[in-house]
Design a protein around this motif. Structure first.
Motif, PDB file in Angstrom:
ATOM      1  N   ALA A 186      -2.247  16.155 -12.394  1.00 45.67           N
ATOM      2  CA  ALA A 186      -0.880  16.593 -12.116  1.00 45.67           C
ATOM      3  C   ALA A 186      -0.317  17.423 -13.255  1.00 45.67           C
ATOM      4  O   ALA A 186       0.343  18.452 -13.024  1.00 45.67           O
ATOM      5  N   VAL A 187      -0.591  16.999 -14.503  1.00 46.19           N
ATOM      6  CA  VAL A 187      -0.096  17.752 -15.659  1.00 46.19           C
ATOM      7  C   VAL A 187      -0.755  19.124 -15.721  1.00 46.19           C
ATOM      8  O   VAL A 187      -0.092  20.154 -15.877  1.00 46.19           O
ATOM      9  N   PHE A 188      -2.088  19.139 -15.546  1.00 43.75           N
ATOM     10  CA  PHE A 188      -2.818  20.404 -15.637  1.00 43.75           C
ATOM     11  C   PHE A 188      -2.384  21.380 -14.544  1.00 43.75           C
ATOM     12  O   PHE A 188      -2.124  22.559 -14.814  1.00 43.75           O
ATOM     13  N   ILE A 189      -2.332  20.895 -13.295  1.00 41.78           N
ATOM     14  CA  ILE A 189      -2.035  21.808 -12.194  1.00 41.78           C
ATOM     15  C   ILE A 189      -0.599  22.301 -12.265  1.00 41.78           C
ATOM     16  O   ILE A 189      -0.291  23.427 -11.854  1.00 41.78           O
ATOM     17  N   ALA A 190       0.314  21.473 -12.813  1.00 36.74           N
ATOM     18  CA  ALA A 190       1.700  21.918 -12.975  1.00 36.74           C
ATOM     19  C   ALA A 190       1.768  23.062 -13.980  1.00 36.74           C
ATOM     20  O   ALA A 190       2.448  24.076 -13.751  1.00 36.74           O
ATOM     21  N   ILE A 191       1.070  22.909 -15.102  1.00 43.22           N
ATOM     22  CA  ILE A 191       1.068  23.969 -16.122  1.00 43.22           C
ATOM     23  C   ILE A 191       0.367  25.207 -15.603  1.00 43.22           C
ATOM     24  O   ILE A 191       0.860  26.338 -15.739  1.00 43.22           O
ATOM     25  N   PHE A 192      -0.794  25.016 -14.963  1.00 43.32           N
ATOM     26  CA  PHE A 192      -1.586  26.153 -14.486  1.00 43.32           C
ATOM     27  C   PHE A 192      -0.858  26.899 -13.372  1.00 43.32           C
ATOM     28  O   PHE A 192      -0.784  28.137 -13.381  1.00 43.32           O
ATOM     29  N   ALA A 211      -1.182  25.232  -3.343  1.00 48.23           N
ATOM     30  CA  ALA A 211      -0.802  23.963  -3.971  1.00 48.23           C
ATOM     31  C   ALA A 211      -1.213  22.748  -3.151  1.00 48.23           C
ATOM     32  O   ALA A 211      -1.325  21.644  -3.688  1.00 48.23           O
ATOM     33  N   GLY A 212      -1.460  22.923  -1.861  1.00 48.23           N
ATOM     34  CA  GLY A 212      -1.809  21.791  -1.003  1.00 48.23           C
ATOM     35  C   GLY A 212      -3.263  21.405  -1.127  1.00 48.23           C
ATOM     36  O   GLY A 212      -4.066  21.612  -0.220  1.00 48.23           O
ATOM     37  N   VAL A 213      -3.630  20.808  -2.271  1.00 42.86           N
ATOM     38  CA  VAL A 213      -5.032  20.529  -2.572  1.00 42.86           C
ATOM     39  C   VAL A 213      -5.536  19.221  -1.977  1.00 42.86           C
ATOM     40  O   VAL A 213      -6.690  18.857  -2.154  1.00 42.86           O
ATOM     41  N   GLY A 214      -4.675  18.486  -1.276  1.00 38.18           N
ATOM     42  CA  GLY A 214      -5.102  17.227  -0.701  1.00 38.18           C
ATOM     43  C   GLY A 214      -4.725  16.014  -1.518  1.00 38.18           C
ATOM     44  O   GLY A 214      -5.007  14.890  -1.134  1.00 38.18           O
ATOM     45  N   SER A 215      -4.080  16.221  -2.652  1.00 42.19           N
ATOM     46  CA  SER A 215      -3.587  15.126  -3.488  1.00 42.19           C
ATOM     47  C   SER A 215      -2.073  15.222  -3.524  1.00 42.19           C
ATOM     48  O   SER A 215      -1.523  16.261  -3.914  1.00 42.19           O
ATOM     49  N   GLY A 216      -1.391  14.151  -3.140  1.00 37.56           N
ATOM     50  CA  GLY A 216       0.068  14.193  -3.089  1.00 37.56           C
ATOM     51  C   GLY A 216       0.696  14.471  -4.436  1.00 37.56           C
ATOM     52  O   GLY A 216       1.603  15.300  -4.555  1.00 37.56           O
ATOM     53  N   SER A 217       0.200  13.796  -5.488  1.00 35.37           N
ATOM     54  CA  SER A 217       0.797  13.977  -6.810  1.00 35.37           C
ATOM     55  C   SER A 217       0.520  15.372  -7.363  1.00 35.37           C
ATOM     56  O   SER A 217       1.404  16.010  -7.944  1.00 35.37           O
ATOM     57  N   MET A 218      -0.710  15.874  -7.171  1.00 37.84           N
ATOM     58  CA  MET A 218      -1.038  17.213  -7.665  1.00 37.84           C
ATOM     59  C   MET A 218      -0.290  18.277  -6.867  1.00 37.84           C
ATOM     60  O   MET A 218       0.177  19.272  -7.428  1.00 37.84           O
ATOM     61  N   MET A 219      -0.180  18.077  -5.550  1.00 40.08           N
ATOM     62  CA  MET A 219       0.586  19.025  -4.744  1.00 40.08           C
ATOM     63  C   MET A 219       2.039  19.052  -5.176  1.00 40.08           C
ATOM     64  O   MET A 219       2.654  20.115  -5.311  1.00 40.08           O
ATOM     65  N   ALA A 220       2.601  17.857  -5.428  1.00 40.12           N
ATOM     66  CA  ALA A 220       3.992  17.789  -5.859  1.00 40.12           C
ATOM     67  C   ALA A 220       4.186  18.505  -7.189  1.00 40.12           C
ATOM     68  O   ALA A 220       5.162  19.248  -7.377  1.00 40.12           O
ATOM     69  N   ALA A 221       3.254  18.299  -8.116  1.00 38.75           N
ATOM     70  CA  ALA A 221       3.367  18.923  -9.426  1.00 38.75           C
ATOM     71  C   ALA A 221       3.250  20.441  -9.325  1.00 38.75           C
ATOM     72  O   ALA A 221       4.034  21.181  -9.934  1.00 38.75           O
ATOM     73  N   ALA A 222       2.279  20.924  -8.549  1.00 38.40           N
ATOM     74  CA  ALA A 222       2.088  22.365  -8.407  1.00 38.40           C
ATOM     75  C   ALA A 222       3.261  23.006  -7.669  1.00 38.40           C
ATOM     76  O   ALA A 222       3.786  24.046  -8.095  1.00 38.40           O
ATOM     77  N   ALA A 223       3.674  22.401  -6.558  1.00 40.12           N
ATOM     78  CA  ALA A 223       4.794  22.950  -5.787  1.00 40.12           C
ATOM     79  C   ALA A 223       6.069  22.967  -6.614  1.00 40.12           C
ATOM     80  O   ALA A 223       6.860  23.912  -6.542  1.00 40.12           O
ATOM     81  N   GLY A 224       6.266  21.916  -7.413  1.00 43.91           N
ATOM     82  CA  GLY A 224       7.454  21.867  -8.260  1.00 43.91           C
ATOM     83  C   GLY A 224       7.465  22.978  -9.292  1.00 43.91           C
ATOM     84  O   GLY A 224       8.498  23.606  -9.542  1.00 43.91           O
TER      85      GLY A 224
END
Length: 450
Positions: A186-192, A211-224
Motif C-alpha cells: 500500500a505504501v509503495f503503490i501510493a508513492i508510485f 489502480a484496481g489491482v485486486g487488493s482492496g488496500s492497495m487499490m485504496a492507496a493508489a486511487a487515493g
C-alpha cells in the motif's frame, strides 16, 4: 505467573486487549490525520504521502516496538492476527462504499467498455514482463514464478498451494509477494501511483483503472494518491473507475490468473532462465526458523485464519464505521451527524452481503455479493437510488482508507521474521511486479480509453 504470560492470556481471551486494539487504531488515525498530506518533488514528478501512508507506518511501528513497551501496551502476535481479521472487515466496509459509488455510474462504466475489459490483461502480464526477468538476473529460481505471476493476494496463494504446495519454491515465491504486498504494497503503490500521476502522461481515468489491482488496500492507496491530484469531481470519477476495475479483477482475476498468467509465467521462465538466469545466495531459500514457527504455532487456528465470531464481526464493522467518521471529520471537516446515515447504509450493505454469502454457502465471494448489493441500491434500476446517492455521498470514500490501513499496519509485525528470511532480492522483484501490474493496466486502459 510472569507478566508476559498474563498478557498472552489476556490477548487470547480478549480481556482488555481487544479494546486496546481499537484504542491504538483511534490514536493512529488522529495522529495520521493531524500530520496530513506531505508532498515533495522527485525529479520531474511529485510524491504525495497521504494520511493513509502514515497510518500503516505508525501501525507497523507499534507492532515492531512491542519488545520495548510495557505489558499493558504490548501488541503481541495473537493480537496482530486479530488485527488482520479486523482488516478483512474493514475491506468489506470500504467495498460497500465503493459499490454505492459505482452503481450510480454504471452507464458511464458501460460506455468505457473495452478499456475496462482489456486493462485486466495488463494487470497480470505487467507483473511477468517486468518482474520475472529481474528475478532471473538476481539469481532467483522457481520462486520467481510464484512471485511474479500475479500481485500475490489470497486467491494466488490458494492457486499456488493447490498446484505446487506452499513448501515448494513457487510457494515460497508467492508468499514473498504476499508479504511484500502486505508490508510495503500500500505504501509503495501510493508513492508510485502519485509519482506517475504527477508526470501527466496518462489520463486520470486510465490511472484509476490501473489502480484496481485486486487488493482492496492497495487499490485504496493508489486511487487515493491519484485522486489527491485531481479536482473533486474528477477525484470521484477516479474512485468509481478504480472500484469497478478492482471488482473486475477480484471477480475474473482468479480464473485469468489460473488459466493465463500462471501458464505464461511458467513458459517465460523455461525460455529465459537458461539465457539470463544467474546463481546467487537467493537461489536457495531456507525454511522457517524454529523460533518463528513456535511463536506462530502458539496462535490458535481461528486467529491465524482471520476468523471473527459473529459478535466480533459486528463490533469490527461498527468500529470501522466510527473510525471512518472520525477520519472524515479530521481530514475533510465532515460533520459526523451528517455522515452517520450514509455510514449506516454502508454497514447495512456489508451485513446483507455477508449473510447472503453464507446463504449461498460461499459459492460467490463476500466482496462480490456486497458489491452487487451496494451497486443495486444506487443503480438506475433501484427506485430509491437518488435518495441513497444523496445520503451516502456525504461519506468521503478516502475517509475509510486510514482506518483500514491502520489495522493492516497493526498486523504486520507478525510477518517480519518470515519476511526477513526471504531477502532483499525478492522484495525488489515483488515491488517491480506491483509497479508492472499498475503500469501495464494503465497503458492498456489509456489505449482503449482514447
Amino acid at each position: 505467573m510472569s507478566t508476559e504470560a498474563i498478557e498472552t492470556i489476556h490477548t487470547r481471551t480478549g480481556t482488555g486487549s481487544y479494546a486496546k486494539l481499537y484504542l491504538f487504531a483511534l490514536f493512529i488515525i488522529v495522529v495520521a490525520g493531524l500530520i496530513g498530506p506531505v508532498s515533495f518533488n522527485v525529479g520531474p514528478g511529485k510524491v504525495v504521502l497521504l494520511p493513509m501512508v502514515w497510518a500503516i507506518l505508525l501501525g507497523g511501528a507499534l507492532g515492531l516496538a512491542r519488545g520495548f513497551m510495557p505489558a499493558p501496551l504490548r501488541l503481541d502476535v495473537p493480537l496482530q492476527f486479530k488485527s488482520s481479521a479486523i482488516l478483512q472487515a474493514g475491506l468489506l466496509v470500504f467495498t460497500a462504499k465503493l459499490g454505492l459509488m459505482v452503481g450510480s455510474s454504471l452507464p458511464t462504466i458501460m460506455r468505457a467498455g473495452w478499456s475496462l475489459a482489456f486493462q485486466e490483461l495488463g494487470h497480470f502480464v505487467g507483473t511477468i514482463l517486468l518482474g520475472l526477468p529481474l528475478a532471473l538476473i538476481l539469481g532467483i529460481k522457481r520462486e520467481a514464478i510464484g512471485a511474479t505471476f500475479s500481485v500475490g493476494r489470497e486467491p494466488s496463494l490458494a492457486i499456488i498451494g493447490e498446484r505446487y504446495g506452499m513448501n515448494s519454491p513457487e510457494g515460497r515465491g508467492v508468499l514473498a509477494e504476499y508479504l511484500t504486498g502486505t508490508i510495503f504494497g500500500a505504501v509503495f503503490i501510493a508513492i508510485f501511483a502519485g509519482l506517475i500521476t504527477s508526470l501527466k502522461i496518462f489520463d486520470p481515468i486510465a490511472l484509476a483503472m490501473g489502480a484496481g489491482v485486486g487488493s482492496g488496500s492497495m487499490m485504496a492507496a493508489a486511487a487515493g494518491a491519484i485522486a489527491a491530484q485531481q479536482t473533486p469531481e474528477v477525484a470521484k470519477t477516479v474512485a468509481t473507475f478504480a472500484a469497478a476495475s478492482n471488482l473486475i479483477t477480484s471477480v475474473v482475476g482468479t480464473y485469468f490468473t489460473l488459466f493465463i498468467s500462471l501458464p505464461l509465467a511458467v513458459f517465460t521462465y523455461k525460455i529465459f532462465e537458461p539465457i539470463i538466469g544467474r546463481k546467487t545466495a537467493a537461489s536457495v531459500t531456507s525454511g522457517p526458523s524454529s523460533s518463528e514457527a513456535s511463536e506462530h504455532d502458539d496462535v490458535n487456528a481461528n486467529e491465524r485464519h482471520g476468523e471473527l465470531s459473529s459478535g466480533e464481526r459486528w463490533v469490527a464493522w461498527i468500529a470501522i464505521a466510527i473510525l471512518s467518521l472520525i477520519s472524515d471529520l479530521i481530514l475533510y471537516k465532515t460533520s459526523p451527524a451528517s455522515a452517520l446515515p450514509g455510514m449506516a447504509i454502508i454497514v447495512a450493505c456489508v451485513a446483507a452481503g455477508h449473510y447472503l454469502t453464507r446463504a449461498l454457502k460461499g459459492v460467490v465471494p463476500a466482496v462480490c455479493v456486497i458489491s452487487v448489493v451496494a451497486m443495486y441500491l444506487t443503480s438506475p434500476w433501484c427506485p430509491w437510488a437518488p435518495s441513497i446517492v444523496a445520503i451516502t455521498g456525504k461519506v468521503n470514500f478516502l475517509a475509510a482508507t486510514p482506518p483500514m490501513l491502520t489495522f493492516a499496519g497493526l498486523s504486520l509485525a507478525k510477518d517480519v521474521p518470515a519476511f526477513r528470511r526471504l531477502g532483499w532480492r525478492i522484495v525488489l522483484v515483488s515491488l517491480v511486479a506491483n509497479a508492472g501490474t499498475f503500469l501495464g493496466a494503465t497503458a492498456i486502459a489509456q489505449i482503449f480509453h482514447h
